[in-house]
Design a protein around this motif. Sequence first.
Motif, PDB file in Angstrom:
ATOM      1  N   MET A   1       0.841  -1.198   0.000  1.00 44.24           N
ATOM      2  CA  MET A   1       0.000   0.000   0.000  1.00 44.24           C
ATOM      3  C   MET A   1       0.884   1.259   0.000  1.00 44.24           C
ATOM      4  O   MET A   1       1.868   1.334   0.727  1.00 44.24           O
ATOM      5  CB  MET A   1      -0.909   0.011   1.232  1.00 44.24           C
ATOM      6  N   ILE A   2       0.533   2.240  -0.833  1.00 43.98           N
ATOM      7  CA  ILE A   2       1.288   3.492  -0.907  1.00 43.98           C
ATOM      8  C   ILE A   2       0.644   4.506   0.029  1.00 43.98           C
ATOM      9  O   ILE A   2      -0.565   4.725  -0.007  1.00 43.98           O
ATOM     10  CB  ILE A   2       1.292   4.043  -2.340  1.00 43.98           C
ATOM     11  N   ASP A   3       1.455   5.135   0.880  1.00 44.66           N
ATOM     12  CA  ASP A   3       0.940   6.156   1.781  1.00 44.66           C
ATOM     13  C   ASP A   3       0.392   7.341   0.997  1.00 44.66           C
ATOM     14  O   ASP A   3       0.934   7.720  -0.048  1.00 44.66           O
ATOM     15  CB  ASP A   3       2.054   6.642   2.713  1.00 44.66           C
ATOM     16  N   GLU A   4      -0.669   7.935   1.515  1.00 47.18           N
ATOM     17  CA  GLU A   4      -1.282   9.092   0.864  1.00 47.18           C
ATOM     18  C   GLU A   4      -0.294  10.228   0.633  1.00 47.18           C
ATOM     19  O   GLU A   4      -0.348  10.876  -0.423  1.00 47.18           O
ATOM     20  CB  GLU A   4      -2.488   9.567   1.676  1.00 47.18           C
ATOM     21  N   PRO A   5       0.625  10.536   1.571  1.00 44.02           N
ATOM     22  CA  PRO A   5       1.582  11.619   1.301  1.00 44.02           C
ATOM     23  C   PRO A   5       2.406  11.387   0.037  1.00 44.02           C
ATOM     24  O   PRO A   5       2.701  12.340  -0.698  1.00 44.02           O
ATOM     25  CB  PRO A   5       2.461  11.628   2.550  1.00 44.02           C
ATOM     26  N   LEU A   6       2.774  10.147  -0.249  1.00 40.82           N
ATOM     27  CA  LEU A   6       3.537   9.877  -1.460  1.00 40.82           C
ATOM     28  C   LEU A   6       2.653   9.953  -2.699  1.00 40.82           C
ATOM     29  O   LEU A   6       3.122  10.352  -3.777  1.00 40.82           O
ATOM     30  CB  LEU A   6       4.212   8.504  -1.366  1.00 40.82           C
ATOM     31  N   GLU A   7       1.400   9.597  -2.570  1.00 37.51           N
ATOM     32  CA  GLU A   7       0.468   9.759  -3.689  1.00 37.51           C
ATOM     33  C   GLU A   7       0.302  11.236  -4.025  1.00 37.51           C
ATOM     34  O   GLU A   7       0.260  11.616  -5.197  1.00 37.51           O
ATOM     35  CB  GLU A   7      -0.883   9.135  -3.343  1.00 37.51           C
ATOM     36  N   ARG A   8       0.209  12.072  -2.985  1.00 39.29           N
ATOM     37  CA  ARG A   8       0.127  13.522  -3.209  1.00 39.29           C
ATOM     38  C   ARG A   8       1.362  14.023  -3.951  1.00 39.29           C
ATOM     39  O   ARG A   8       1.268  14.836  -4.879  1.00 39.29           O
ATOM     40  CB  ARG A   8       0.014  14.263  -1.880  1.00 39.29           C
ATOM     41  N   LEU A   9       2.532  13.550  -3.521  1.00 38.90           N
ATOM     42  CA  LEU A   9       3.775  14.015  -4.130  1.00 38.90           C
ATOM     43  C   LEU A   9       3.876  13.563  -5.582  1.00 38.90           C
ATOM     44  O   LEU A   9       4.283  14.341  -6.448  1.00 38.90           O
ATOM     45  CB  LEU A   9       4.973  13.509  -3.324  1.00 38.90           C
ATOM     46  N   ARG A  10       3.511  12.333  -5.878  1.00 42.00           N
ATOM     47  CA  ARG A  10       3.554  11.862  -7.274  1.00 42.00           C
ATOM     48  C   ARG A  10       2.619  12.693  -8.151  1.00 42.00           C
ATOM     49  O   ARG A  10       2.976  13.075  -9.272  1.00 42.00           O
ATOM     50  CB  ARG A  10       3.169  10.385  -7.338  1.00 42.00           C
ATOM     51  N   ALA A  11       1.423  12.959  -7.657  1.00 40.94           N
ATOM     52  CA  ALA A  11       0.461  13.743  -8.437  1.00 40.94           C
ATOM     53  C   ALA A  11       0.962  15.166  -8.639  1.00 40.94           C
ATOM     54  O   ALA A  11       0.844  15.735  -9.740  1.00 40.94           O
ATOM     55  CB  ALA A  11      -0.895  13.753  -7.733  1.00 40.94           C
ATOM     56  N   ALA A  12       1.547  15.776  -7.604  1.00 42.72           N
ATOM     57  CA  ALA A  12       2.050  17.141  -7.715  1.00 42.72           C
ATOM     58  C   ALA A  12       3.232  17.220  -8.676  1.00 42.72           C
ATOM     59  O   ALA A  12       3.348  18.160  -9.463  1.00 42.72           O
ATOM     60  CB  ALA A  12       2.456  17.664  -6.339  1.00 42.72           C
ATOM     61  N   ALA A  13       4.129  16.222  -8.627  1.00 46.92           N
ATOM     62  CA  ALA A  13       5.267  16.209  -9.540  1.00 46.92           C
ATOM     63  C   ALA A  13       4.791  16.079 -10.984  1.00 46.92           C
ATOM     64  O   ALA A  13       5.330  16.721 -11.893  1.00 46.92           O
ATOM     65  CB  ALA A  13       6.214  15.064  -9.184  1.00 46.92           C
ATOM     66  N   ARG A  14       3.771  15.268 -11.187  1.00 48.43           N
ATOM     67  CA  ARG A  14       3.223  15.119 -12.537  1.00 48.43           C
ATOM     68  C   ARG A  14       2.616  16.436 -13.026  1.00 48.43           C
ATOM     69  O   ARG A  14       2.845  16.851 -14.171  1.00 48.43           O
ATOM     70  CB  ARG A  14       2.163  14.015 -12.539  1.00 48.43           C
ATOM     71  N   ARG A  15       1.873  17.125 -12.165  1.00 52.82           N
ATOM     72  CA  ARG A  15       1.290  18.415 -12.545  1.00 52.82           C
ATOM     73  C   ARG A  15       2.378  19.443 -12.827  1.00 52.82           C
ATOM     74  O   ARG A  15       2.246  20.267 -13.742  1.00 52.82           O
ATOM     75  CB  ARG A  15       0.352  18.931 -11.443  1.00 52.82           C
TER      76      ARG A  15
END
Length: 206
Positions: A1-15
């Motif tokens: 399971m991926i922690d939500e903070p890392l999901e936020r960071l991946r999405a922000a880096a993509r944006r």
Amino acid sequence: MIDEPLERLRAAARRTRELAGNRAVTGLGHEDADDDVGTIGTDGALGFDPFPLLQALHDHGVRAVVIGQVAGIMHGSTELTGDLDLLWDGVPEHAPALAAAFASAGARLADDEGRPVATRPDSFLRPKVRFTAPGAGGDCCTPALPWGGLRVRDCLDRAITATGPGGLEVHYVSREDLIRMRRALGRPKDLRRADELAALAPDRRS
């Protein structure tokens, strides 16, 4: 399971990559960032992806704590960034692993005046060393760097750990400490981001 903070960071880096990909090269690095806009307005945003370096740090057993706006994003900040800032304990015995991690990620180092320095252990014992790696540039700091009277060494002990695929561990500063660091720096972007963080619901691990 991926922690939500890392999901936020991946999405922000993509944006960030999508946004920066639609504009011309500026010639500005992270050290040239505007005190209001931040590094999203520099070439650091081009191809921004902090995960290769974070993975290298994990692979080499380095406990470097993410600070700055990448940590802010992990706590839920909506502002984008184009750099990765890190804090480690500055203990000389830990420097070889840190140097090996940066070297494996293809990083180049510079001193506080922008002069190139070798990617070797003693270079990291400075209060701050600048780095540029594929995907991310920024500052790698020790507790010796003055921080407006704030004892940043204590922030290392209170850091939070997020877990990603393959057991990747990313350590990042607590929300309360990040707010203190922001307010101690006092630049317009820091004060704005501190207010944003203060208004967010606290992370359950903070």
